[in-house]
Design a protein around this motif. Structure first.
Motif, PDB file in Angstrom:
ATOM      1  N   SER A 155       0.801  -1.223   0.000  1.00 23.59           N
ATOM      2  CA  SER A 155       0.000   0.000   0.000  1.00 23.59           C
ATOM      3  C   SER A 155       0.837   1.278   0.000  1.00 23.59           C
ATOM      4  O   SER A 155       0.389   2.307  -0.476  1.00 23.59           O
ATOM      5  CB  SER A 155      -0.965   0.005   1.188  1.00 23.59           C
ATOM      6  N   ARG A 156       2.051   1.224   0.514  1.00 25.96           N
ATOM      7  CA  ARG A 156       2.893   2.430   0.582  1.00 25.96           C
ATOM      8  C   ARG A 156       3.779   2.610  -0.653  1.00 25.96           C
ATOM      9  O   ARG A 156       4.598   3.512  -0.708  1.00 25.96           O
ATOM     10  CB  ARG A 156       3.768   2.384   1.826  1.00 25.96           C
ATOM     11  N   LYS A 157       3.594   1.755  -1.623  1.00 22.63           N
ATOM     12  CA  LYS A 157       4.404   1.820  -2.849  1.00 22.63           C
ATOM     13  C   LYS A 157       3.683   2.633  -3.911  1.00 22.63           C
ATOM     14  O   LYS A 157       2.465   2.830  -3.871  1.00 22.63           O
ATOM     15  CB  LYS A 157       4.680   0.398  -3.383  1.00 22.63           C
ATOM     16  N   SER A 158       4.433   3.076  -4.890  1.00 24.81           N
ATOM     17  CA  SER A 158       3.834   3.809  -6.017  1.00 24.81           C
ATOM     18  C   SER A 158       3.048   2.835  -6.893  1.00 24.81           C
ATOM     19  O   SER A 158       3.210   1.614  -6.791  1.00 24.81           O
ATOM     20  CB  SER A 158       4.927   4.472  -6.854  1.00 24.81           C
ATOM     21  N   ALA A 159       2.208   3.369  -7.747  1.00 20.78           N
ATOM     22  CA  ALA A 159       1.373   2.536  -8.622  1.00 20.78           C
ATOM     23  C   ALA A 159       2.245   1.645  -9.512  1.00 20.78           C
ATOM     24  O   ALA A 159       1.923   0.474  -9.738  1.00 20.78           O
ATOM     25  CB  ALA A 159       0.467   3.413  -9.478  1.00 20.78           C
ATOM     26  N   GLU A 160       3.361   2.181  -9.971  1.00 19.96           N
ATOM     27  CA  GLU A 160       4.268   1.401 -10.828  1.00 19.96           C
ATOM     28  C   GLU A 160       4.918   0.258 -10.040  1.00 19.96           C
ATOM     29  O   GLU A 160       5.023  -0.868 -10.526  1.00 19.96           O
ATOM     30  CB  GLU A 160       5.347   2.317 -11.405  1.00 19.96           C
ATOM     31  N   GLU A 161       5.344   0.551  -8.812  1.00 22.10           N
ATOM     32  CA  GLU A 161       5.945  -0.485  -7.965  1.00 22.10           C
ATOM     33  C   GLU A 161       4.921  -1.557  -7.599  1.00 22.10           C
ATOM     34  O   GLU A 161       5.249  -2.751  -7.543  1.00 22.10           O
ATOM     35  CB  GLU A 161       6.532   0.127  -6.689  1.00 22.10           C
ATOM     36  N   LYS A 162       3.679  -1.137  -7.354  1.00 19.18           N
ATOM     37  CA  LYS A 162       2.622  -2.099  -7.025  1.00 19.18           C
ATOM     38  C   LYS A 162       2.441  -3.115  -8.140  1.00 19.18           C
ATOM     39  O   LYS A 162       2.279  -4.306  -7.890  1.00 19.18           O
ATOM     40  CB  LYS A 162       1.303  -1.378  -6.760  1.00 19.18           C
ATOM     41  N   LYS A 163       2.459  -2.635  -9.407  1.00 20.55           N
ATOM     42  CA  LYS A 163       2.301  -3.541 -10.544  1.00 20.55           C
ATOM     43  C   LYS A 163       3.415  -4.584 -10.577  1.00 20.55           C
ATOM     44  O   LYS A 163       3.183  -5.738 -10.901  1.00 20.55           O
ATOM     45  CB  LYS A 163       2.283  -2.757 -11.855  1.00 20.55           C
ATOM     46  N   LYS A 164       4.625  -4.168 -10.223  1.00 21.33           N
ATOM     47  CA  LYS A 164       5.764  -5.087 -10.223  1.00 21.33           C
ATOM     48  C   LYS A 164       5.694  -6.092  -9.071  1.00 21.33           C
ATOM     49  O   LYS A 164       6.112  -7.235  -9.215  1.00 21.33           O
ATOM     50  CB  LYS A 164       7.080  -4.304 -10.123  1.00 21.33           C
ATOM     51  N   LEU A 165       5.183  -5.642  -7.933  1.00 18.45           N
ATOM     52  CA  LEU A 165       5.198  -6.476  -6.730  1.00 18.45           C
ATOM     53  C   LEU A 165       3.982  -7.386  -6.586  1.00 18.45           C
ATOM     54  O   LEU A 165       4.068  -8.421  -5.925  1.00 18.45           O
ATOM     55  CB  LEU A 165       5.338  -5.591  -5.492  1.00 18.45           C
ATOM     56  N   LEU A 166       2.850  -6.991  -7.170  1.00 14.26           N
ATOM     57  CA  LEU A 166       1.641  -7.814  -7.064  1.00 14.26           C
ATOM     58  C   LEU A 166       1.644  -8.860  -8.176  1.00 14.26           C
ATOM     59  O   LEU A 166       0.937  -8.757  -9.167  1.00 14.26           O
ATOM     60  CB  LEU A 166       0.386  -6.946  -7.132  1.00 14.26           C
ATOM     61  N   LYS A 167       2.486  -9.859  -7.961  1.00 16.23           N
ATOM     62  CA  LYS A 167       2.625 -10.917  -8.960  1.00 16.23           C
ATOM     63  C   LYS A 167       2.975 -12.220  -8.266  1.00 16.23           C
ATOM     64  O   LYS A 167       3.432 -12.245  -7.131  1.00 16.23           O
ATOM     65  CB  LYS A 167       3.712 -10.555  -9.963  1.00 16.23           C
ATOM     66  N   ALA A 168       2.729 -13.295  -8.972  1.00 13.98           N
ATOM     67  CA  ALA A 168       3.074 -14.621  -8.443  1.00 13.98           C
ATOM     68  C   ALA A 168       4.543 -14.914  -8.748  1.00 13.98           C
ATOM     69  O   ALA A 168       5.107 -14.418  -9.716  1.00 13.98           O
ATOM     70  CB  ALA A 168       2.188 -15.675  -9.085  1.00 13.98           C
TER      71      ALA A 168
END
Length: 160
Positions: free
Chosen positions: A57-70
């Motif tokens: 939640s504290r990450k940027s939108a771009e970082e979220k896309k990279k981190l929310l993955k399997a």
């Protein structure tokens, strides 16, 4: 005798070698199962693979896309933990009933050691990606041990 234990009988149960062996191996497989959650978290952190939006939640939108993955390592650890839940819980319940049937210590130790060894080897083969049929055989042997104990329980106390 099977379910109606008086306080004095409970004290005797705590001195019973089969019951003590069961509690020892039950504690081992429960601890092994519990360690899977921190291992999964470790893989999530080190592999940058998160499953929930609130985890990043504290990450940027771009970082979220990279981190929310399997990630395969995270998924293996998670599936291994799920498999533990599906196998250790039945072992705990059946193993307790089995211990209460008064089996020979040598037979009980064989059952408990085989199951614990199978679960530990299953985890090693899952996490280190050993080739099949290593994981499958360890799972099958662990299930057969649980079924063997269930057969003893049913053949000893079956009252239909």
């Amino acid at each position: 005798m099977f379910f109606s234990c008086k306080p004095a009988e409970m004290a005797n149960l705590m001195e019973d070698e089969v019951f003590m062996a069961f509690t020892t191996y039950a504690a081992i497989v429960i601890l092994k199962m519990m360690l899977m959650a921190p291992l999964t978290a470790y893989y999530r952190i080190t592999r940058g693979s998160y499953a929930n939006e609130e985890d990043v939640s504290r990450k940027s939108a771009e970082e979220k896309k990279k981190l929310l993955k399997a990630h395969p390592d995270v998924e293996r650890a998670r599936r291994c933990h799920q498999n533990d839940l599906e196998n250790v819980i039945p072992f705990m319940l059946i193993g307790l009933l089995y211990a209460l049937t008064g089996p020979e210590l040598s037979a009980a130790l064989l059952h408990f050691r085989l199951f614990a060894g199978c679960r530990i080897f299953h985890t090693i083969s899952y996490i280190t990606v050993l080739p099949q049929p290593s994981r499958g055989l360890s799972w099958i042997l662990g299930m057969l041990v649980t079924f063997s104990m269930a057969y003893r329980v049913l053949s000893t106390v079956l009252l239909l």
